[in-house]
Design a protein around this motif. Sequence first.
Motif, PDB file in Angstrom:
ATOM      1  N   TRP A  96       0.823  -1.214   0.000  1.00 19.81           N
ATOM      2  CA  TRP A  96       0.000   0.000   0.000  1.00 19.81           C
ATOM      3  C   TRP A  96       0.857   1.264   0.000  1.00 19.81           C
ATOM      4  O   TRP A  96       0.337   2.364  -0.183  1.00 19.81           O
ATOM      5  N   THR A 119       2.458   6.520   2.163  1.00 16.24           N
ATOM      6  CA  THR A 119       1.542   6.921   1.108  1.00 16.24           C
ATOM      7  C   THR A 119       0.537   7.879   1.713  1.00 16.24           C
ATOM      8  O   THR A 119       0.236   7.806   2.907  1.00 16.24           O
ATOM      9  N   TYR A 120       0.061   8.779   0.902  1.00 13.24           N
ATOM     10  CA  TYR A 120      -1.036   9.620   1.375  1.00 13.24           C
ATOM     11  C   TYR A 120      -2.267   8.742   1.494  1.00 13.24           C
ATOM     12  O   TYR A 120      -2.334   7.654   0.965  1.00 13.24           O
ATOM     13  N   LYS A 121      -3.272   9.241   2.186  1.00 16.65           N
ATOM     14  CA  LYS A 121      -4.450   8.423   2.443  1.00 16.65           C
ATOM     15  C   LYS A 121      -5.154   8.022   1.154  1.00 16.65           C
ATOM     16  O   LYS A 121      -5.136   8.761   0.168  1.00 16.65           O
ATOM     17  N   ARG A 122      -5.787   6.851   1.217  1.00 13.53           N
ATOM     18  CA  ARG A 122      -6.593   6.389   0.085  1.00 13.53           C
ATOM     19  C   ARG A 122      -8.023   6.883   0.226  1.00 13.53           C
ATOM     20  O   ARG A 122      -8.787   6.820  -0.705  1.00 13.53           O
ATOM     21  N   ASP A 123      -8.403   7.284   1.376  1.00 11.01           N
ATOM     22  CA  ASP A 123      -9.452   8.244   1.694  1.00 11.01           C
ATOM     23  C   ASP A 123      -9.417   8.442   3.204  1.00 11.01           C
ATOM     24  O   ASP A 123      -8.517   7.911   3.866  1.00 11.01           O
ATOM     25  N   ASP A 124     -10.336   9.207   3.742  1.00 13.29           N
ATOM     26  CA  ASP A 124     -10.236   9.543   5.165  1.00 13.29           C
ATOM     27  C   ASP A 124     -10.266   8.325   6.077  1.00 13.29           C
ATOM     28  O   ASP A 124      -9.812   8.388   7.211  1.00 13.29           O
ATOM     29  N   PHE A 125     -10.828   7.233   5.596  1.00  9.15           N
ATOM     30  CA  PHE A 125     -10.936   6.045   6.425  1.00  9.15           C
ATOM     31  C   PHE A 125     -10.120   4.887   5.854  1.00  9.15           C
ATOM     32  O   PHE A 125     -10.435   3.721   6.096  1.00  9.15           O
ATOM     33  N   ASP A 126      -9.124   5.204   5.100  1.00 12.01           N
ATOM     34  CA  ASP A 126      -8.277   4.165   4.505  1.00 12.01           C
ATOM     35  C   ASP A 126      -6.857   4.739   4.415  1.00 12.01           C
ATOM     36  O   ASP A 126      -6.440   5.238   3.377  1.00 12.01           O
ATOM     37  N   THR A 146      -7.461   2.432   9.272  1.00 10.96           N
ATOM     38  CA  THR A 146      -8.573   3.305   9.623  1.00 10.96           C
ATOM     39  C   THR A 146      -8.063   4.655  10.107  1.00 10.96           C
ATOM     40  O   THR A 146      -6.882   4.829  10.411  1.00 10.96           O
ATOM     41  N   GLY A 169       5.330  16.657   3.558  1.00 11.72           N
ATOM     42  CA  GLY A 169       3.908  16.933   3.355  1.00 11.72           C
ATOM     43  C   GLY A 169       3.570  18.322   3.845  1.00 11.72           C
ATOM     44  O   GLY A 169       4.416  19.029   4.404  1.00 11.72           O
TER      45      GLY A 169
END
Lengths: 429, 411
Positions: free
Chosen positions: B213, B234-241, B275, B308
């Motif tokens: 990931w 990695t930057y987030k894959r969305d706010d909850f991933d 999460t 970042g």
Amino acid sequence: MTTTPRPEAQRPAIGHLSRRALLKGTVATASGGALMNWGSLFNSASAAEGVQKQQKRCILLWMNGGVSQFETFDMKPGRPTGGQFRPVSTNLPGIQVCELLPKISQNMDKLAVIRSMRTSQVDHPGGIHLMHTGYSTAANIRFPEIGAVVSKYLGRERSDLPNFIKIFSHGNSGAGFLGPKYLPFSLSPEGRLPTFSTSNRNSELESRRNGLRNFVEDVFAREHKAETARMHREAYEAARRLQNVHQVFNIDDEWEKNRDLYGDSAFGRRCLLARRLIEEGVPFVEVGQSSYDSHADNFVWHRSLLPPMEHAWVGLMTDLEQRGLLKNTLIVWMGEIGRTPRINNRSGRDHYVRSWSTALAGCGVKGGLVYGASDKDGIDVKDNAVTEGDFFATIYQALGIDPKTEHFTGVRPIPIAPFGSEVVKDILA
Amino acid sequence: MPDLKPTNAKQVWKLQFEGAWPTSVAFLGPRRVVAGNRDGEMFVWDLPDQSSVKPAEDKAASKTKSAAKGKQDEGENIAPVRRLDGHTNGISRLVSTEDGKLLVSASQDHTVRIWESAAPPSGKADVVLDRASREKETKQLPQDKRQAFIDAPGVSVATQDAAAVLKGHDDWVNALGISRNGQRLISGDARSKVVVWDLPARKEVANWVGHAWNGIVAAGLAPDGQTALVSEFTYKRDDFDIPAPALKVWNVADATEKLDILKVHIPKLDAKASTYGAASVWRSFIKGGLIATDYSPDGTLVAVGQGGETDTGKVHLFDVKTGKLVRTVSGHQYGVCDVKFSVDGKYVLSSGRDTVLRICQVSDGKEVAALGKARGGQFKDWLSGIAISPDQSMIAAADIAGYVHVWQLQG
């Protein structure tokens, strides 16, 4: 395949109010619809019966924050606005997409990509409302989300499952003037049911409690002719019926078999759940992915966000196709805004709506199509501008819902796609 | 080698490199500077003795007044002497051997290239490095003279091709490091693959892959090239991933993990938890990723910078053997871009998203100099890369506004 420009002169003026529509509104008001008029059923009940038979469904893949068109479907390699990614060829001759979409690139024959979106709301709240309803916010009208409209026309009246489900909800326009019956049912980002949907009492006790509540509500309803009592009872009934179908929301077993197909991500799990809900007859499911608002670090953000998204998207299309569901299920891919051509000093792109991209698939949408075009730097639409109204009209048309169908708030007729919107016929088979 | 005297720093050169923003810089010997940008362009400047410099307008380095005028306190501009051709996408990092004979570049075009300092030119080219300034200054000219002003010839430079192209990556090569003995090279890509190369032989000697990931965002080699420090993020894959980062020391010989530094500090870190709650465990320590690293010259410490867009990006100094945090130094508004130890190991230098290059003492963490001045609006321009000359007499920084700044540190 590309398309030829549509002359602006042939497009009707937006905002036109027809005489026929005005008359309808008057009649509806005279019949008493203005009191608790959840959008009036004057002409929509019979329309709903007709389209329900078609069993069409819709999945909205919502890219919250505004995905970049430059990093997806409208690359500008070699231009100052081009950015750091490179285009890759697709299974459509002459058409390229971003290297971050390798799986999509080989499934472009299933997609109709619109490279010429030009919309009117450049901020998030306004854009989210606009791209969920087709309308800008208005002080005196609460417009329904597309999911509520689809729920009304394609939903099943006595289904145990809700007709409008959001997984990782974005936007809060809800059912608007259609009324609470069509409100969305929201699941958590992990796809879990809300806590109120599960009773911790045994079934006998729960049944007795339900009987008592019904008795009290019946008494109340006899003494008070209030619409709210009916709505309250319907909400409880819907919650009770949901108890019968809890297992539909538990995808753990199926996930193990489909992990590779959808990709090991939270968005992948949400997409699998969406397919499962569609298969069970839910007419509208919205699946959200957050965090596209890349004012800073646009490129590394998209580097993280797009691979799991496109993996899940292709997995969803493949799964639906293999199950024979894609021909009746429309997949809508969009966010609320696009992103600026200019790259700022934070390595980011800001909000932009003069020219951006969306995509459709399934349900009578022509695959292998790129509609419209932006100019060489992606600053403006060059050919075939598509407004939010046109986009929603096209979606409704694809779902078998006449976009000119009107509801009434007071005397005012409100078509489900804004006045003057045009279906982009080139996109539909 | 003379001591580094940060408090004596004086900017002597402001090299114009407009277009896509400069991302990285390196010294090839004491007086030769190389910089790369986001389009994959690379240029070489030979810095003359300050006393022999004539104003840039006499050297035809630039057609623009702003460049020619060259404010004295910001240094003067001179023309590049060479263009290094080959990369087709952005330069992420540049490193060089201490003898100045070899330069290595990592790129988002998926390749690593090796350049020989003494190589003969492959040709000549006319280059314009001040187009943005020209366009700005045309507003003061009559309409009919503007385009001619913009299109005026630039400067003539020699071109050079790479001596070798190393192909072992299938994605952006974000990370690059070199052992101080000049024998080993390490590169890491956006798909989490790490490759260690034998630099003289130009061959791969080891590779491994981090968490699927993540991507590799920084990598460094111990002075002897036997161990490597690799940062995954990695930057987030969305706010909850939100996948967990990693910062590990590896044995190069057998590509085995030697020490998980983040586990020393954050035992609860779980690479498989993705999460929002899991992210809160590491967020304050990692910020937007540990995106820059360097080994101290004696190999006992590593410096890693918090990148970042964050409130304040700091530099952690770790003991390589134990993984313990020795101290946290510096502080760049909005995040760190690059980190380097001084040649004598007494200082750690960092550049950041605040247009400032900071120099801190390793012994006590005290900041002894801050070079540059915050520039931009609410968010500042970045100093994206830094380099120190082998004799510690010069420091260079790549500025996204289209410059390479060079400070003289002694005398």
